[in-house]
Design an enzyme around this catalytic site. Sequence first.
Site, PDB file in Angstrom:
ATOM      1  N   ASP A 103      -3.445   4.250   0.882  1.00 50.13           N
ATOM      2  CA  ASP A 103      -2.628   3.817  -0.255  1.00 50.13           C
ATOM      3  C   ASP A 103      -1.416   3.079   0.302  1.00 50.13           C
ATOM      4  O   ASP A 103      -0.682   3.636   1.111  1.00 50.13           O
ATOM      5  CB  ASP A 103      -2.195   5.052  -1.065  1.00 50.13           C
ATOM      6  CG  ASP A 103      -1.587   4.663  -2.403  1.00 50.13           C
ATOM      7  OD1 ASP A 103      -1.653   3.475  -2.776  1.00 50.13           O
ATOM      8  OD2 ASP A 103      -1.045   5.552  -3.080  1.00 50.13           O
ATOM      9  N   HIS A 125     -10.172  -0.726  -9.044  1.00 52.91           N
ATOM     10  CA  HIS A 125      -8.729  -0.549  -9.253  1.00 52.91           C
ATOM     11  C   HIS A 125      -7.957  -1.821  -8.918  1.00 52.91           C
ATOM     12  O   HIS A 125      -7.163  -2.304  -9.728  1.00 52.91           O
ATOM     13  CB  HIS A 125      -8.239   0.626  -8.409  1.00 52.91           C
ATOM     14  CG  HIS A 125      -6.773   0.889  -8.497  1.00 52.91           C
ATOM     15  ND1 HIS A 125      -6.117   1.056  -9.705  1.00 52.91           N
ATOM     16  CD2 HIS A 125      -5.817   1.011  -7.531  1.00 52.91           C
ATOM     17  CE1 HIS A 125      -4.832   1.270  -9.483  1.00 52.91           C
ATOM     18  NE2 HIS A 125      -4.622   1.240  -8.174  1.00 52.91           N
TER      19      HIS A 125
HETATM   20  C1  HEM Z   1      -4.534   7.946  -9.382  1.00 48.80           C
HETATM   21  C2  HEM Z   1      -3.672   6.971  -9.299  1.00 48.80           C
HETATM   22  C3  HEM Z   1      -3.765   5.876  -8.276  1.00 48.80           C
HETATM   23  C4  HEM Z   1      -4.409   5.855  -7.073  1.00 48.80           C
HETATM   24  C5  HEM Z   1      -5.204   6.968  -6.405  1.00 48.80           C
HETATM   25  C6  HEM Z   1      -4.188   4.543  -6.508  1.00 48.80           C
HETATM   26  C7  HEM Z   1      -4.699   4.122  -5.284  1.00 48.80           C
HETATM   27  C8  HEM Z   1      -4.624   2.823  -4.806  1.00 48.80           C
HETATM   28  C9  HEM Z   1      -5.283   2.349  -3.614  1.00 48.80           C
HETATM   29  C10 HEM Z   1      -6.161   3.205  -2.708  1.00 48.80           C
HETATM   30  C11 HEM Z   1      -4.973   1.033  -3.476  1.00 48.80           C
HETATM   31  C12 HEM Z   1      -5.486   0.068  -2.378  1.00 48.80           C
HETATM   32  C13 HEM Z   1      -4.596  -0.031  -1.189  1.00 48.80           C
HETATM   33  C14 HEM Z   1      -3.244  -0.631  -1.447  1.00 48.80           C
HETATM   34  O1  HEM Z   1      -3.073  -1.844  -1.518  1.00 48.80           O
HETATM   35  O2  HEM Z   1      -2.321   0.154  -1.580  1.00 48.80           O
HETATM   36  C15 HEM Z   1      -4.099   0.684  -4.565  1.00 48.80           C
HETATM   37  C16 HEM Z   1      -3.538  -0.561  -4.767  1.00 48.80           C
HETATM   38  C17 HEM Z   1      -2.673  -0.874  -5.781  1.00 48.80           C
HETATM   39  N1  HEM Z   1      -2.314  -0.066  -6.832  1.00 48.80           N
HETATM   40 FE1  HEM Z   1      -2.939   1.833  -7.149  1.00 48.80          FE
HETATM   41  N2  HEM Z   1      -3.431   3.792  -7.368  1.00 48.80           N
HETATM   42  C18 HEM Z   1      -3.161   4.573  -8.469  1.00 48.80           C
HETATM   43  C19 HEM Z   1      -2.417   4.204  -9.574  1.00 48.80           C
HETATM   44  C20 HEM Z   1      -1.815   2.987  -9.749  1.00 48.80           C
HETATM   45  C21 HEM Z   1      -0.986   2.621 -10.867  1.00 48.80           C
HETATM   46  C22 HEM Z   1      -0.648   3.553 -12.043  1.00 48.80           C
HETATM   47  C23 HEM Z   1      -0.545   1.345 -10.645  1.00 48.80           C
HETATM   48  C24 HEM Z   1       0.361   0.466 -11.465  1.00 48.80           C
HETATM   49  C25 HEM Z   1       1.100   0.851 -12.486  1.00 48.80           C
HETATM   50  C26 HEM Z   1      -1.094   0.912  -9.377  1.00 48.80           C
HETATM   51  C27 HEM Z   1      -0.846  -0.306  -8.783  1.00 48.80           C
HETATM   52  C28 HEM Z   1      -1.413  -0.749  -7.615  1.00 48.80           C
HETATM   53  C29 HEM Z   1      -1.162  -2.063  -7.041  1.00 48.80           C
HETATM   54  C30 HEM Z   1      -0.223  -3.124  -7.570  1.00 48.80           C
HETATM   55  C31 HEM Z   1      -1.964  -2.149  -5.876  1.00 48.80           C
HETATM   56  C32 HEM Z   1      -2.059  -3.332  -4.895  1.00 48.80           C
HETATM   57  C33 HEM Z   1      -3.100  -4.289  -5.376  1.00 48.80           C
HETATM   58  C34 HEM Z   1      -3.263  -5.480  -4.430  1.00 48.80           C
HETATM   59  O3  HEM Z   1      -2.317  -6.289  -4.364  1.00 48.80           O
HETATM   60  O4  HEM Z   1      -4.324  -5.573  -3.795  1.00 48.80           O
HETATM   61  N3  HEM Z   1      -1.859   1.926  -8.863  1.00 48.80           N
HETATM   62  N4  HEM Z   1      -3.910   1.779  -5.367  1.00 48.80           N
END
Ligand code: HEM
Length: 299
Positions: free
Chosen positions: A144, A213
Amino acid sequence: MSRTAQPGIFAQGTRSHHYLELTVRPDVEVTALRQALRRLREPGVTAGGLNLVVAFGPSLYRRLHPEDVPAALRDFEAISVAGGTRGVPSVQRDLWLWLHGTGADVVLDGARLAAAALAPVAEVALEQPAHVYRDGRDMTGFIDGTENPPVEEAPEVAVVPHGPGAGGSHMVVIRWVHDLAAFDALSLDEQQQVIGRTKLASEELEDKAPTAHIARVVIEEDGEELEIYRRSTPFGTVGEQGLYFVAFSADPSRFTKMLHRMYGVGDQVFDRLTDFSRPTTGGHYFAPSLQALAHALAG
Ligand code: HEM
């Protein structure tokens, strides 16, 4: 006057985290509130290399420092879709504290002192100890933070540049509980399609599903990707595991747009992650600059 963001928002390398969400008791006078909040600065709460970030719910910040409230600061609005069976609840509290440091012991000492300092005016409504998991992974096993802005670029993403609230940050905080039994039962390929990245090295999939996601939360406007600065940490016991999602932004509408995309608002396409993770809270907070915080506490 130049404004400095709270350094704990950006501090890196801390593996132990502790979050407190507090509700101010009814009928508490603003002078008593300020007096209690000033006790957070006493030695102890932030001793031993501990970082403390203080943020306020919209109505409390309006009471403490009305001139510094950005126009966009509002209570978190619940998202409810699919006939009310899916969405994010609004569980808006008044005060939010984040303590993080190198070990669970110093962090817990700090959290206990902070809660004691505030006890005359506020009640702890939610307490969440959390930790860095392995090499920066979420409890699903995926890294993450891969696409999080690097720390030297983060202030530009996270800090209000001018006007009321300058030097401060809008925040969204959501406590997610995973269904790891269901997630772990998926094949590696299926898990990777949930996120849109490979599990081991966090490489973006070329053929990711539209429900992945990262396919849902990456939003382009006028050729620019909307950016937020994520500082979430996982938590877990044998019985319950999840992610305490914390994000900072100069503009809170980015949070809403991303959450709406995750819950198919407008196009009915759901983020597959929401099949395996359930939000139990949702709140908006504002973490003022150091100068605005000093002013809010001085009155
Ligand atoms: C159970 C809740 C969540 C989990 C387990 C989760 C997990 C992840 C993972 C594994 C990634 C890919 C690696 C990274 O770039 O960090 C990611 C990317 C991202 N997540 Fe989440 N996330 C969650 C909730 C959210 C929420 C609620 C938001 C926004 C309000 C969010 C916004 C983002 C964004 C902006 C990225 C980067 C996307 C990119 O530029 O490629 N995430 N998340």
